[in-house]
Enzyme design. Structure first.
Site, short mmCIF file in Angstrom:
data_model
loop_
_atom_site.label_atom_id
_atom_site.label_comp_id
_atom_site.label_asym_id
_atom_site.label_seq_id
_atom_site.Cartn_x
_atom_site.Cartn_y
_atom_site.Cartn_z
N SER A 140 74.59 32.34 22.71
CA SER A 140 75.10 31.67 23.91
C SER A 140 73.96 31.25 24.82
O SER A 140 72.87 31.82 24.78
CB SER A 140 76.06 32.60 24.67
OG SER A 140 77.18 32.91 23.89
N GLY B 85 76.92 28.06 22.25
CA GLY B 85 75.53 27.96 22.71
C GLY B 85 75.29 26.90 23.74
O GLY B 85 74.25 26.90 24.41
N SER C 158 82.24 25.23 21.90
CA SER C 158 81.62 25.25 23.23
C SER C 158 82.61 25.71 24.29
O SER C 158 83.13 24.92 25.07
CB SER C 158 81.07 23.85 23.57
OG SER C 158 80.20 23.40 22.57
N GLY C 159 82.86 27.01 24.32
CA GLY C 159 83.86 27.54 25.26
C GLY C 159 83.37 27.63 26.68
O GLY C 159 84.04 27.17 27.62
N ARG C 160 82.20 28.24 26.89
CA ARG C 160 81.67 28.44 28.24
C ARG C 160 81.52 27.10 28.96
O ARG C 160 81.87 26.96 30.13
CB ARG C 160 80.32 29.14 28.15
CG ARG C 160 79.68 29.49 29.49
CD ARG C 160 78.25 29.99 29.29
NE ARG C 160 78.18 31.13 28.40
CZ ARG C 160 78.22 32.39 28.80
NH1 ARG C 160 78.30 32.67 30.09
NH2 ARG C 160 78.15 33.39 27.93
N ALA D 282 56.50 56.62 62.75
CA ALA D 282 57.96 56.59 62.95
C ALA D 282 58.67 57.18 61.75
O ALA D 282 59.62 57.97 61.88
CB ALA D 282 58.42 55.16 63.22
N CYS E 120 85.71 52.66 45.00
CA CYS E 120 84.96 53.86 45.37
C CYS E 120 83.85 54.10 44.36
O CYS E 120 83.79 55.15 43.71
CB CYS E 120 85.90 55.06 45.44
SG CYS E 120 87.26 54.86 46.59
N TYR F 220 85.31 34.15 30.30
CA TYR F 220 85.15 35.58 30.02
C TYR F 220 85.58 36.53 31.15
O TYR F 220 86.07 37.63 30.85
CB TYR F 220 83.69 35.92 29.66
CG TYR F 220 83.22 35.24 28.40
CD1 TYR F 220 83.72 35.62 27.16
CD2 TYR F 220 82.28 34.21 28.46
CE1 TYR F 220 83.29 34.99 25.99
CE2 TYR F 220 81.86 33.57 27.30
CZ TYR F 220 82.37 33.96 26.08
OH TYR F 220 81.96 33.34 24.94
#
Length: 729
Positions: free
Chosen positions: A311, A348, A398-400, A463, A550, A594
């Protein structure tokens, strides 16, 4: 005893766009009171903005919007982020003001809004469509320019974002150019099969990932349904399963092999490539696959070569190197008699998260869509022409690059840590000095002497030494909390005067990093995060972002550009949750891939609300075509195997039990139970004060209240559940 007079470097210039608050110089000598005793001068070097000189364009430059945001995001003349839904083809009147979308979504229904609670994901299908069309156009142009003799048809890897509407939109928008889907698991394969029934019959359904007999059977069933399914061998042993199941079902499979290339890139996202990659077959294994297929007279079933460099490929040089290596393997498969006709270059195709156009970064890329497509086409054409092999169909996953831009996570600040110079009066300081133990008093004298001499570094050293000694004495019980607090205030003041800047503040966000931005926590992935409004004002402070969980990891303290803090504006009033001031909204951009699938429910904070927004006719018009509230407390409890209705019955019984014992009257217990029911229905995130669920009322119990003007009465003990409905604006 003398009080302290601190010295600062008056020659230090404030940063551009800022001036010093109050006096522009710091005291350089003792200041005496009328009694002849040096007094403590509370002069600070706070930086404040010069709003008269600030313009939206300066905010765009400060936050690099034109770098990472082009061509979909810009800062408008009102100082708000605008969406350009059609990219470079967006006309001025088609831009959508993001702040107006937030207000439409979050306003109560009684005021014409949708009544959704933040955090909020806003999806823009128009942006998704433009990304898909831009990718296709880039390859079409490269194919035409280089005389390539085959076509491009991509697939979307659904793992990037499996949201139903996202996948259905991609199939719909891409049906005209045979755009398909890629699945990596059985449920992903099921959703891909269902969605592609409405897509192009030529669209690929690429089956990746580890496979068992059930996975292979399902993929072969997809071929029976006339879906263009390709089973990609990730492991050599999968071939035996494919051969066995295909014979039993009487289905001729279409097979692909994933090659394990030598080419890889060195960044974080390159760890899945190269000879030691998680998936893929070596050349030795590929030859064994070819031989076995030939033995079973199925070599003509091998039709696709797949590979994945990693990627976020940073440069076209690396891309061309990997594609060239794969093209050589492709040509060898042709020589060996395989009927391969498709090269799937995998994922990629990266995006520029920080706008730097860098080839040496995990969060940037040094190329455009057009340059990426051109590098692929040229590399394949060069090898095939040299070998005299027919050009194959080109496919990519090419998903991203497809889904990142279309989704924006919006959240609000609920409060911010504030720094006020400690009010150190002469009397207060004199009292502190008189109560200090002898060793701490010696440190104070040294601090005082260094301040008088103007030795700033020495002053800071003493200090810190004074503070450390007093902390140890507090732990031993020889120093009271009042004295320790006074020493802390004195040392903070000394540090601020000498260093000449405000400390970085912490802005508390109505958000869970673990749920909504898990890649930041998990792998340090950076996303552009900026205010979505007030960008016509100069940000006066710098801050980090802290979430509601938390957990000490629930914070964002790294930002694009290598920054450890973010320029922010002062909160108006007391912040948004108290209801006493204007809301302060921030957005995380380029997070459409994602994040939603990876997010968990740490501290039982569920996912955000979601709206889909499309551009419509009229100046800056938009339509909310779908809206979904985020998971309620009851929803996230069910994920942990709790039964909210049983939990409520337990609490209701408890309330009735105490009423029967005389601890409360019956009307009060009924009111309490009614209010508790609402908690199960609300989202886990913080709500404005006017929307709190329970309000104490005149000793008669607790009443649900979602209106500032609500006046409780004994009869107002039952509030029917409001049925939420989708809204189209």
């Amino acid at each position: 005893m003398p009080a302290l007079a601190c010295c600062g470097d008056a020659s230090v210039e404030p940063p551009p766009g800022y001036v010093f608050a109050g006096e522009s110089t710091l005291p350089t000598s003792e200041v005496f009171s009328s009694s002849g005793v040096p007094t403590f001068t509370n002069t600070t070097a706070t930086f404040v903005a010069m709003p008269a000189t600030w313009a939206p364009a300066q905010s765009a430059a400060l936050y690099r919007v034109d770098g990472w945001g082009a061509p979909y995001f810009t800062v408008n003349s009102s100082g708000n982020i605008s969406i350009r839904p059609h990219g470079v083809e967006t006309l001025a009147h088609q831009e959508i003001d993001l702040l107006k979308v937030v207000k439409k979504a979050s306003k109560p229904k009684s005021s014409g809004g949708l009544g959704l609670q933040l955090p909020l994901i806003v999806r823009f299908p128009d942006v998704l469509k433009n990304r898909l069309e831009s990718l296709q156009s880039a390859f079409n142009f490269a194919i035409q320019s280089h005389g390539y003799e085959a076509h491009y048809q991509g697939v979307y890897p659904v793992k990037c974002n499996q949201d139903r509407y996202v996948v259905e939109d991609i199939v719909d928008f891409g049906s005209g150019f045979r755009f398909g889907l890629e699945a990596g698991s059985k449920p992903e394969l099921l959703l891909a099969m269902s969605c592609l029934c409405k897509g192009s019959p030529e669209a690929f359904l690429v089956c990746n990932g580890f496979k068992d007999a059930e996975y292979v059977s399902l993929a072969l069933v997809a071929r029976k349904l006339h879906l263009n399914t390709v089973i990609v061998l990730e492991q050599e042993e999968e071939l035996d399963i494919v051969i066995d199941i295909s014979r039993k079902l009487g289905v001729r499979p279409v097979i692909g092999v994933r090659a394990k290339l030598r080419t890889k890139h060195s960044g974080h996202f390159g760890s899945t490539s190269g000879e030691n990659g998680k998936f893929g077959l070596t050349t030795v294994q590929i030859l064994r696959v070819v031989k076995k297929l030939e033995q079973f007279e199925m070599l003509n079933c091998l039709q696709l070569l797949h590979f994945h460099i990693g990627s976020q490929i940073p440069s076209t040089a690396l891309l061309a190197d990997g594609v060239g290596e794969a093209a050589q393997i492709y040509c060898e498969l042709v020589r060996l008699g395989a009927c391969v006709n498709v090269i799937d270059i995998g994922g990629g195709l990266g995006i520029d998260y920080d706008g730097s156009k860098s080839q040496d970064s995990d969060i940037s890329v040094g190329y455009s869509l057009e340059e990426y497509a051109s590098a692929v086409v040229q590399a394949v054409r060069l090898v095939c022409d040299r070998k005299g092999v027919k050009h194959p169909v080109l496919c990519s996953e090419s998903g991203r690059a497809i889904v990142s831009h279309h989704s924006i996570l919006l959240f609000e600040a609920i409060s911010a840590s504030s720094y006020q110079s400690p009010p150190m009066s002469f009397d207060g300081l004199q009292d502190l000095v008189e109560r200090l133990p002898s060793d701490a008093l010696a440190d104070y004298h040294n601090l005082y002497a260094a301040a008088v001499r103007g030795e700033n570094d020495t002053c800071l050293l003493y200090a810190e030494q004074l503070k450390h000694r007093c902390v140890e004495q507090f732990k031993e019980g020889s120093l009271g909390i009042e004295q320790l607090a006074a020493v802390d205030g004195l040392c903070e003041f000394v540090s601020k005067v000498i260093e000449g800047s405000d400390p970085v503040r912490t802005y508390h966000m109505n958000l869970s990093v673990f749920t909504s931005i898990p890649d930041f926590w998990g792998i340090g992935q950076l996303f552009p995060i900026i205010p979505i409004h007030r960008l016509d004002e100069c940000p006066a402070v710098r801050g980090i972002l802290s979430d509601l969980t938390c957990d000490s990891d629930g914070k964002i303290d790294k930002f694009v550009g290598g920054e450890s803090s973010l320029p922010l504006h002062e909160l108006e009033g007391n912040g948004c949750i108290s209801g006493d001031g204007g809301s302060y909204y921030l957005g995380m951009f380029l997070g459409g891939a994602y994040e939603e699938a990876l997010g968990g429910v740490h501290n039982l904070f569920g996912g955000p609300s979601v709206v889909r927004v499309s551009q419509c006719d009229g100046p800056h018009g938009f339509a909310v075509t779908h809206a979904t509230p985020g998971p309620s407390c009851g929803d996230v409890l069910r994920m942990m195997q709790f039964e909210p209705h049983l939990m409520f019955e337990t609490l209701k019984h408890r309330a009735e039990e105490f009423a029967n014992n005389g601890d409360d009257d019956s009307s009060g217990s009924i009111a309490l139970a009614s209010g508790l029911a609402r908690y199960f229905d609300n989202m886990p995130y913080l709500m404005a004060a006017s929307s709190c669920s329970l309000t104490a009322a005149g000793g008669n119990g607790y009443y649900y209240c979602n209106d500032d003007n609500f006046v409780p009465s004994v009869d107002s003990v039952a509030v029917e559940d409001e049925q939420w409905s989708y809204c189209v604006a």
